[in-house]
Design a protein around this motif. Structure first.
Motif, PDB file in Angstrom:
ATOM      1  N   ALA A  15       0.905  -1.136   0.240  1.00  0.00           N
ATOM      2  CA  ALA A  15       0.098   0.006   0.143  1.00  0.00           C
ATOM      3  C   ALA A  15       0.789   1.316   0.182  1.00  0.00           C
ATOM      4  O   ALA A  15       0.437   2.348  -0.560  1.00  0.00           O
ATOM      5  CB  ALA A  15      -0.888   0.049   1.442  1.00  0.00           C
ATOM      6  N   GLY A  19       0.867   3.292  -3.212  1.00  0.00           N
ATOM      7  CA  GLY A  19       0.451   4.791  -3.163  1.00  0.00           C
ATOM      8  C   GLY A  19       1.228   5.818  -3.401  1.00  0.00           C
ATOM      9  O   GLY A  19       1.028   6.808  -3.895  1.00  0.00           O
ATOM     10  N   LEU A 403      -2.592   7.483   0.238  1.00  0.00           N
ATOM     11  CA  LEU A 403      -3.604   6.602  -0.217  1.00  0.00           C
ATOM     12  C   LEU A 403      -4.890   7.331  -1.051  1.00  0.00           C
ATOM     13  O   LEU A 403      -5.423   7.066  -2.148  1.00  0.00           O
ATOM     14  CB  LEU A 403      -4.198   5.316   0.532  1.00  0.00           C
ATOM     15  N   THR A 501      -9.588   4.188   3.209  1.00  0.00           N
ATOM     16  CA  THR A 501      -8.328   4.206   3.345  1.00  0.00           C
ATOM     17  C   THR A 501      -8.170   4.564   5.008  1.00  0.00           C
ATOM     18  O   THR A 501      -7.033   3.811   5.432  1.00  0.00           O
ATOM     19  CB  THR A 501      -7.789   5.469   2.647  1.00  0.00           C
ATOM     20  N   PHE A 504      -8.222   1.194   6.651  1.00  0.00           N
ATOM     21  CA  PHE A 504      -7.220   0.483   6.286  1.00  0.00           C
ATOM     22  C   PHE A 504      -5.662   0.849   7.104  1.00  0.00           C
ATOM     23  O   PHE A 504      -5.088   0.249   7.616  1.00  0.00           O
ATOM     24  CB  PHE A 504      -6.762   0.474   4.984  1.00  0.00           C
ATOM     25  N   SER A 505      -5.634   2.254   7.048  1.00  0.00           N
ATOM     26  CA  SER A 505      -4.439   2.755   7.606  1.00  0.00           C
ATOM     27  C   SER A 505      -4.258   2.501   9.067  1.00  0.00           C
ATOM     28  O   SER A 505      -3.316   2.504   9.559  1.00  0.00           O
ATOM     29  CB  SER A 505      -3.921   4.140   6.998  1.00  0.00           C
TER      30      SER A 505
END
Length: 535
Positions: A15, A19, A403, A501, A504-505
């Motif tokens: 990612a 990204g 992202l 995002t 996820f992050s």
């Protein structure tokens, strides 16, 4: 949950790498982006009208003019069809939505009905016909559009106009125009980066209705100029004001064009080459074969471009329009013809221009507000949870920003000033997940559980709340995207990307980094639990 899983590490690394690659073009100049290797992405963020400047137009579709034109065509169809069938009429009377033919011989009413039935046409996709034939008394026949057709003309005209306007603007090279319906008969056009609103308005507003009609050589042009125009003809002029008397019946129209290009005539002057589709080529060939030696007029938006004489049948389906065109005029006309004709005239109700300087100020203000918001969030997380846990949140926040920019560059979504507001809100929502996780860890640590158990319970028990909160945000963003327009949709789109995002992050990055810390440091106590006790 806090075990150092290999697939999680790989996912976070991928990612970050991809990204960064997708977001990289935004930090380069246009020349530097073009110099990138072929395998590198080159798409940068698409800035909206309020960020890079451009033109704003509010257009109104003249639906009534379209209805009038369609009724005019229907009247001419009635007149020509009955004449070619040998059915004499005293007059053809215009009425709301159609025409009534008064027959010279009432006994021919059945024959007239049969003839006009051929003009009704096939049913549409919903199984309904657009026209209907009726007997009126003993000596009249009525052909008219159905009420459903008349009522749907407005919505159809607006939908078709939006598509035509979009094709025309796209051919100008303007990126990501925003073209939306406003109300029942209005269209809002936002063209970022278009510095010449006059040219944009000229290209959008021209109807570009191309028709091929026979010149009326049986009646006098002078009589027509004096006001005695035959019912089956109309008086038009060319660019120089020269009058032409042409038949109302359209032989072939621009709807049958498949392609137009800028070419040159025998003298090397700019001309327009065109090609018809199969139906247009057949009709054009039949019309020219039946009228050899007679002139026909090429008409664009009610003005005669040229009126050449037919020397032989033109059966190839292609031809050339000549005239006193400049290269720019020919190119613009080709653009209009390829974009299609507007179904109805457009009236400019409002026009606004956002200069590049104002757009640059908006970008600067948006960047400054984003930076301030980011710094405030970073300071809060570090002061509240220390350098370790707060730093993990900041790393996730940075990846979240990368992202978001990467996703918007990849999808070429338009970033507007409200979109920047959505970006700032996304940062706050992103750390909200970390706050929930960390506070749950504190509660478990205060309850006497071990470091591993506290961290594991923090992720497990906070996930339900995180998912619920983000689903609520997604529903709100979806409603704004579906029912909103322009800047509202930009805000909703940025917010939607940020939801995915941020989860996820904030969650996955925290799991990977804290699991690595747990594996290497093997702490006896949870640092944030100590900080809470100190308070």
């Amino acid at each position: 949950m806090v075990q150092l899983s290999r697939w999680k590490v790989i996912l976070v690394v991928l990612a970050f790498v991809f990204g960064t690659l997708l977001a990289l073009p935004n930090m380069l100049s246009p020349a530097q982006r073009e110099a990138l290797p072929g395998f590198m992405p080159k798409n940068a963020l698409n800035l909206g009208l309020d960020l890079q400047g451009g033109s704003y137009l509010l257009l109104e579709v003249d639906v009534e003019a379209m209805r009038t034109k369609r009724v005019d065509n229907l009247i001419e169809d009635v007149r020509v069809s009955l004449r070619e069938a040998g059915i004499a009429t005293n007059q053809v009377i215009r009425e709301n939505g159609g025409a009534v033919a008064v027959l010279s011989d009432p006994s021919r009413q059945d024959a007239a009905v049969t003839e006009l039935q051929q003009l009704v046409g096939a049913p549409n996709s919903s199984g309904q016909v657009e026209r209907q034939v009726q007997r009126v008394g003993n000596d009249r026949v009525r052909l008219a559009f159905t009420d459903a057709t008349l009522n749907s003309m407005g919505a159809t005209a607006v939908d078709q106009s939006i598509e035509v306007v979009r094709r025309r603007i796209d051919s100008l090279g303007t990126r990501e125009p925003s073209i939306t319906r406003q109300g029942a008969e209005r269209i809002v056009v936002q063209a970022p980066g278009e510095s010449d609103p006059a040219a944009l308005e000229r290209v959008i507003g021209q109807t570009a209705q191309l028709t091929f009609q026979m010149v009326d050589t049986e009646n006098s042009v002078q009589d027509a100029v004096a006001g005695r125009v035959p019912p089956d003809a109309q008086l038009l002029q060319d660019e120089l004001g020269t009058p032409y008397l042409v038949k109302r019946r359209v032989l072939v129209s621009g709807e049958n064009l498949t392609r137009a290009n800028v070419g040159s005539d025998q003298s090397g002057r700019p001309a327009i080459d065109f090609r018809f589709d199969g139906n247009g080529a057949r009709r054009f060939g039949e019309a020219t074969a039946a009228n050899i030696g007679r002139p026909f007029a090429i008409i664009l938006d009610g003005k005669v471009i040229s009126a050449p004489t037919i020397n032989s049948a033109i059966t190839g389906g292609s031809g050339q329009i000549t005239g006193s065109f400049s290269i720019q005029q020919a190119s613009e006309l080709v653009n209009l013809l390829n974009g299609g004709a507007l179904p109805a005239p457009l009236t400019v109700e409002e026009r606004r221009t956002v200069t590049a300087e104002l757009g640059a100020d908006a970008v600067q203000a948006g960047a400054l507000s984003t930076l301030i918001g980011f710094i405030i969030i970073v300071l809060f997380m570090i002061l509240a949870y220390g350098f370790l846990f707060g730093g993990v949140s900041v790393i996730g926040l940075v990846l979240n920003g990368i992202l978001i920019v990467a996703a918007m560059s990849l999808t070429q979504a338009t970033l507007t000033l409200p979109g920047i507001a959505g970006l700032i809100l996304t940062f706050a929502v992103a750390v909200d997940a970390n706050v929930l996780i960390y506070e749950r860890m504190r509660d478990e640590a205060r309850a006497g559980r071990s470091v591993i158990a506290s961290m594991d319970a923090g992720f497990n028990k906070a996930m339900g709340t995180i998912v619920d909160a983000n689903l609520t945000t997604l529903v709100a963003a979806g409603i704004m995207f579906v029912f909103g327009a322009g800047p509202v949709r930009g805000f909703a789109w940025t917010l939607t990307i940020g939801v995915f995002t941020s989860v996820f992050s904030s969650v996955l990055v925290a799991q990977v980094l804290l699991a690595y810390w747990l594996k290497t440091a093997k702490p006896k106590k949870l640092p944030i639990a100590d900080a809470e006790t100190a308070k």
